[in-house]
Scaffold this active site. Structure first.
Site, PDB file in Angstrom:
ATOM      1  N   ARG A 189     -12.395  15.299   7.324  1.00  0.00           N
ATOM      2  CA  ARG A 189     -13.141  15.813   6.244  1.00  0.00           C
ATOM      3  C   ARG A 189     -14.431  15.893   6.622  1.00  0.00           C
ATOM      4  O   ARG A 189     -15.119  15.481   7.631  1.00  0.00           O
ATOM      5  CB  ARG A 189     -12.991  14.572   5.199  1.00  0.00           C
ATOM      6  CG  ARG A 189     -12.022  14.318   4.500  1.00  0.00           C
ATOM      7  CD  ARG A 189     -11.981  13.418   3.425  1.00  0.00           C
ATOM      8  NE  ARG A 189     -10.778  12.839   3.087  1.00  0.00           N
ATOM      9  CZ  ARG A 189     -10.528  11.569   3.023  1.00  0.00           C
ATOM     10  NH1 ARG A 189     -11.397  10.630   3.647  1.00  0.00           N
ATOM     11  NH2 ARG A 189      -9.111  11.041   2.811  1.00  0.00           N
ATOM     12  N   HIS A 244     -12.726   2.908  -0.263  1.00  0.00           N
ATOM     13  CA  HIS A 244     -12.984   1.720   0.786  1.00  0.00           C
ATOM     14  C   HIS A 244     -13.442   0.767   0.260  1.00  0.00           C
ATOM     15  O   HIS A 244     -13.981  -0.260   1.030  1.00  0.00           O
ATOM     16  CB  HIS A 244     -13.746   1.926   1.971  1.00  0.00           C
ATOM     17  CG  HIS A 244     -12.903   3.503   2.883  1.00  0.00           C
ATOM     18  ND1 HIS A 244     -13.766   4.212   3.471  1.00  0.00           N
ATOM     19  CD2 HIS A 244     -11.885   3.560   3.090  1.00  0.00           C
ATOM     20  CE1 HIS A 244     -12.942   5.221   4.194  1.00  0.00           C
ATOM     21  NE2 HIS A 244     -11.788   4.925   4.017  1.00  0.00           N
ATOM     22  N   LYS A 272       3.296   0.952   3.224  1.00  0.00           N
ATOM     23  CA  LYS A 272       2.795  -0.339   4.157  1.00  0.00           C
ATOM     24  C   LYS A 272       2.934  -1.709   3.591  1.00  0.00           C
ATOM     25  O   LYS A 272       2.424  -1.655   2.515  1.00  0.00           O
ATOM     26  CB  LYS A 272       1.439  -0.030   4.655  1.00  0.00           C
ATOM     27  CG  LYS A 272       1.215   1.249   5.538  1.00  0.00           C
ATOM     28  CD  LYS A 272      -0.341   1.284   6.122  1.00  0.00           C
ATOM     29  CE  LYS A 272      -0.472   2.687   6.603  1.00  0.00           C
ATOM     30  NZ  LYS A 272      -1.812   3.331   6.495  1.00  0.00           N
ATOM     31  N   GLU A 324      -8.355  -5.372   4.946  1.00  0.00           N
ATOM     32  CA  GLU A 324      -8.046  -4.752   3.818  1.00  0.00           C
ATOM     33  C   GLU A 324      -6.914  -5.630   3.195  1.00  0.00           C
ATOM     34  O   GLU A 324      -7.180  -5.921   1.827  1.00  0.00           O
ATOM     35  CB  GLU A 324      -7.782  -3.409   3.703  1.00  0.00           C
ATOM     36  CG  GLU A 324      -9.137  -2.744   3.862  1.00  0.00           C
ATOM     37  CD  GLU A 324      -9.175  -0.985   4.271  1.00  0.00           C
ATOM     38  OE1 GLU A 324      -8.901  -0.713   5.219  1.00  0.00           O
ATOM     39  OE2 GLU A 324      -9.074  -0.251   3.102  1.00  0.00           O
ATOM     40  N   ASN A 330       0.964  -1.192   0.090  1.00  0.00           N
ATOM     41  CA  ASN A 330       0.059   0.112   0.112  1.00  0.00           C
ATOM     42  C   ASN A 330       0.989   0.994   0.256  1.00  0.00           C
ATOM     43  O   ASN A 330       1.578   1.572   1.115  1.00  0.00           O
ATOM     44  CB  ASN A 330      -0.824  -0.046   1.276  1.00  0.00           C
ATOM     45  CG  ASN A 330      -1.977   1.240   1.449  1.00  0.00           C
ATOM     46  OD1 ASN A 330      -1.760   2.075   0.353  1.00  0.00           O
ATOM     47  ND2 ASN A 330      -2.684   1.056   2.299  1.00  0.00           N
ATOM     48  N   GLY A 353     -13.324   4.836  10.133  1.00  0.00           N
ATOM     49  CA  GLY A 353     -11.967   5.144  10.337  1.00  0.00           C
ATOM     50  C   GLY A 353     -11.801   6.564  10.581  1.00  0.00           C
ATOM     51  O   GLY A 353     -12.555   7.193  11.193  1.00  0.00           O
ATOM     52  N   MET A 400     -11.709   9.524  18.092  1.00  0.00           N
ATOM     53  CA  MET A 400     -12.920   9.316  18.967  1.00  0.00           C
ATOM     54  C   MET A 400     -12.669   8.955  20.391  1.00  0.00           C
ATOM     55  O   MET A 400     -13.489   9.293  21.151  1.00  0.00           O
ATOM     56  CB  MET A 400     -13.663   8.190  18.274  1.00  0.00           C
ATOM     57  CG  MET A 400     -15.276   8.235  18.607  1.00  0.00           C
ATOM     58  SD  MET A 400     -16.064   9.815  18.493  1.00  0.00           S
ATOM     59  CE  MET A 400     -16.374   9.842  16.714  1.00  0.00           C
ATOM     60  N   ARG A 401     -11.492   8.347  20.697  1.00  0.00           N
ATOM     61  CA  ARG A 401     -11.216   8.200  22.230  1.00  0.00           C
ATOM     62  C   ARG A 401     -11.206   9.382  22.976  1.00  0.00           C
ATOM     63  O   ARG A 401     -11.694   9.659  24.159  1.00  0.00           O
ATOM     64  CB  ARG A 401     -10.201   7.335  22.330  1.00  0.00           C
ATOM     65  CG  ARG A 401     -10.084   5.895  22.125  1.00  0.00           C
ATOM     66  CD  ARG A 401      -8.644   5.265  21.778  1.00  0.00           C
ATOM     67  NE  ARG A 401      -8.104   5.844  20.489  1.00  0.00           N
ATOM     68  CZ  ARG A 401      -7.106   5.257  19.871  1.00  0.00           C
ATOM     69  NH1 ARG A 401      -6.639   3.963  20.426  1.00  0.00           N
ATOM     70  NH2 ARG A 401      -6.840   5.595  18.807  1.00  0.00           N
ATOM     71  N   ARG A 410      -2.395  -1.919  -3.493  1.00  0.00           N
ATOM     72  CA  ARG A 410      -3.829  -1.029  -3.490  1.00  0.00           C
ATOM     73  C   ARG A 410      -3.527  -0.273  -4.558  1.00  0.00           C
ATOM     74  O   ARG A 410      -2.550   0.562  -4.443  1.00  0.00           O
ATOM     75  CB  ARG A 410      -3.661  -0.644  -1.901  1.00  0.00           C
ATOM     76  CG  ARG A 410      -4.813   0.165  -1.839  1.00  0.00           C
ATOM     77  CD  ARG A 410      -4.931   0.588  -0.378  1.00  0.00           C
ATOM     78  NE  ARG A 410      -6.040   1.581  -0.331  1.00  0.00           N
ATOM     79  CZ  ARG A 410      -6.074   2.774   0.375  1.00  0.00           C
ATOM     80  NH1 ARG A 410      -5.141   3.033   1.132  1.00  0.00           N
ATOM     81  NH2 ARG A 410      -7.277   3.342   0.471  1.00  0.00           N
TER      82      ARG A 410
HETATM   83  P1  ADP Z   1      -7.598   4.830   9.202  1.00  0.00           P
HETATM   84  O1  ADP Z   1      -7.353   3.401   8.346  1.00  0.00           O
HETATM   85  O2  ADP Z   1      -8.750   5.652   8.269  1.00  0.00           O
HETATM   86  O3  ADP Z   1      -6.574   5.695   9.277  1.00  0.00           O
HETATM   87  P2  ADP Z   1      -8.660   3.516  11.407  1.00  0.00           P
HETATM   88  O4  ADP Z   1      -9.616   2.573  10.871  1.00  0.00           O
HETATM   89  O5  ADP Z   1      -7.339   2.773  11.886  1.00  0.00           O
HETATM   90  O6  ADP Z   1      -8.323   4.715  10.351  1.00  0.00           O
HETATM   91  O7  ADP Z   1      -9.365   4.289  12.468  1.00  0.00           O
HETATM   92  C1  ADP Z   1      -8.603   5.162  13.134  1.00  0.00           C
HETATM   93  C2  ADP Z   1      -9.406   5.827  14.172  1.00  0.00           C
HETATM   94  O8  ADP Z   1     -10.290   4.891  15.241  1.00  0.00           O
HETATM   95  C3  ADP Z   1      -8.814   6.839  15.263  1.00  0.00           C
HETATM   96  O9  ADP Z   1      -8.855   8.066  14.649  1.00  0.00           O
HETATM   97  C4  ADP Z   1      -9.889   6.764  16.358  1.00  0.00           C
HETATM   98  O10 ADP Z   1     -10.884   7.771  16.247  1.00  0.00           O
HETATM   99  C5  ADP Z   1     -10.473   5.349  16.235  1.00  0.00           C
HETATM  100  N1  ADP Z   1     -10.401   4.707  17.364  1.00  0.00           N
HETATM  101  C6  ADP Z   1      -9.004   3.767  17.442  1.00  0.00           C
HETATM  102  N2  ADP Z   1      -9.422   2.953  18.595  1.00  0.00           N
HETATM  103  C7  ADP Z   1     -10.428   3.465  19.449  1.00  0.00           C
HETATM  104  C8  ADP Z   1     -11.246   3.240  20.423  1.00  0.00           C
HETATM  105  N3  ADP Z   1     -10.521   2.211  21.360  1.00  0.00           N
HETATM  106  N4  ADP Z   1     -12.314   3.688  20.889  1.00  0.00           N
HETATM  107  C9  ADP Z   1     -12.645   4.681  19.833  1.00  0.00           C
HETATM  108  N5  ADP Z   1     -12.103   4.926  18.877  1.00  0.00           N
HETATM  109  C10 ADP Z   1     -11.076   4.439  18.439  1.00  0.00           C
END
Ligand code: ADP
Length: 403
Positions: free
Chosen positions: A244, A183, A17, A387, A10, A213, A286-287, A94
């Site tokens: 976004r 996606h 990656k 993925e 990727n 995500g 989100m955490r 990818r």
């Molecule tokens: P991407 O592949 O789009 O970069 P991911 O699918 O890895 O993203 O998701 C990343 C996001 O998931 C983080 O920005 C966070 O908001 C959320 N996240 C990860 N772990 C947790 C958790 N334990 N609780 C809530 N949200 C989480």
């Protein structure tokens, strides 16, 4: 002995990656990441998963993708997994944008490369980096099948009524403006895994997939076939995301240009990088947002509410698009981990047959699982996405078919 390994690459603009998988049992032999390519502070992190070994890290300048891939090859070779191994069956790449041309995984040749290049105007941020990765890998192993797996492919089944914007047809066609969706690899994998969780064939079930995500998108999948998705010409459309905006009135852009005196590039950056959750409350994780809400932070709470409101609108819309819904599947970082987001997204949607069981929703785990009450009309599920496995599976299937 038939070759059974697939390397998944990727390639981003400044990162690569990778994962090496053994397709006999879908096991992961190694995984890693090269970051900040082209800078003095590049970093390679390699984890030899098969050997159960410790992650190895290397810091220092890595000039370009060619050097990055050679460094990856060296790391793999240290574990006896080198790219020259006869057990390597193919490399799966990818590729973000396959336009209307690529509806399925494709063996890469010069004509395919030229077409991916032709699509750069609709994917200026992603396709050039993907192309660099492909060219580098082909130079390293010219004899090996290299397969492109497109983020857009799963969505090419969308009917014209969902794929077209209601703008002048000639203008749209001249500039290839339509809704492509992204996606797709994740939506394909998760919709299939959801059917499996229900003990049914993909053809038998209608699923709404919520890939939440940092980037986020929803899709409506009827009998294994995508019929609508929330991202459009670019990944900017649809849900509220980490950085976004998702859907806005397009006139916001004219207004910012005319009244706000912002340039097109500034507006592009604003909507793609400084909006969504981070624009609303200063955090995109989100955490962190949940932690702030627990402390009574009103901005974090409003950001969460806007995020959930949009998500609900898409769930409702896709119930209408599908007519009959068998399952709603949550996936990706937020979808897999945030019980609060899942509960809030379906709260009040009982008339649509949607509900979560609080105890089931609170359970954490890596396996696909149901979180709806046992008697629910619509299954609500948490289905971890994969993925890399999907790219490897599609790559290997194509190599096996063409051998
Ligand atoms: P991407 O592949 O789009 O970069 P991911 O699918 O890895 O993203 O998701 C990343 C996001 O998931 C983080 O920005 C966070 O908001 C959320 N996240 C990860 N772990 C947790 C958790 N334990 N609780 C809530 N949200 C989480």
């Amino acid at each position: 002995m038939t070759a059974s390994r697939v390397l998944v690459l990727n390639s981003g603009s400044s990162s690569v990656k990778y994962q090496l998988l053994d397709m006999r049992d879908n096991s992961r032999l190694a995984a890693g990441l090269v970051e900040r390519i082209g800078e003095r502070t590049s970093r390679l992190k390699h984890t030899p998963l098969a050997a159960g070994g410790e992650a190895r890290e290397w810091n220092g300048p890595i000039a370009d993708h060619d050097a990055a891939l050679k460094a990856v090859a060296e790391e793999l070779a240290k574990d006896g997994l080198g790219l020259d191994s006869p057990e390597l069956a193919a490399i799966g790449h990818r590729v973000v944008h396959g336009g209307q041309t690529f509806t399925r995984p494709t063996v890469i040749d010069d004509a395919v490369l030229a077409e991916i290049e032709r699509l750069i105007p609709v994917a200026p941020l992603h396709n050039p980096a993907n192309l660099t990765g492909i060219r580098t890998a082909r130079a390293l192993r010219p004899d090996l099948p290299q397969i492109a797996v497109f983020d857009t492919a799963f969505h090419t089944t969308m009917p014209e009524s969902a794929a077209r914007y209601a703008i002048d047809v000639e203008t749209a066609d001249a500039h290839r403006i339509r809704r492509y969706g992204f996606h797709g690899t994740s939506h394909a994998y998760v919709s299939r895994a959801t059917a499996e969780l229900l003990g049914k064939a993909p053809e038998e079930v209608n699923v709404i997939v919520l890939h939440l995500g940092n980037g986020a998108s929803a899709s409506a999948v009827r009998g294994g076939v995508c019929v609508d998705t929330s991202m459009g010409l670019t990944p900017l459309e649809g849900l509220v995301m980490g950085t976004r905006s998702g859907d806005t009135d397009p006139a916001v852009i004219f207004h910012l240009a005319r009244v706000g005196n912002m340039s097109i590039d500034e507006i592009d950056t604003l909507l793609n990088k400084k909006s969504g959750l981070i624009g609303l409350c200063g955090d995109n994780d989100m955490r962190e947002i949940r932690r702030r809400i627990d402390e009574g932070d009103a901005r974090a709470e409003l950001a969460f509410d806007i995020y959930i409101h949009r998500l609900k609108k898409y769930i409702g819309a896709y119930c209408a698009v599908l007519g009959r819904v068998d399952a709603v599947a949550f996936t990706a970082g937020v979808g897999e981990n945030s019980a609060e987001v899942r509960a809030a997204a379906v709260a009040g949607l009982e008339t649509l047959g949607l509900a979560v069981d609080d105890a089931l929703n609170a359970v954490r785990g890596d396996e696909p699982r149901l979180i709806s009450p046992p008697d629910a009309r619509v299954a609500v599920a948490v289905v971890p996405t994969d993925e890399e496995l999907e790219i490897a599976t599609q790559t290997y299937a194509l190599v096996e078919r063409t051998n």
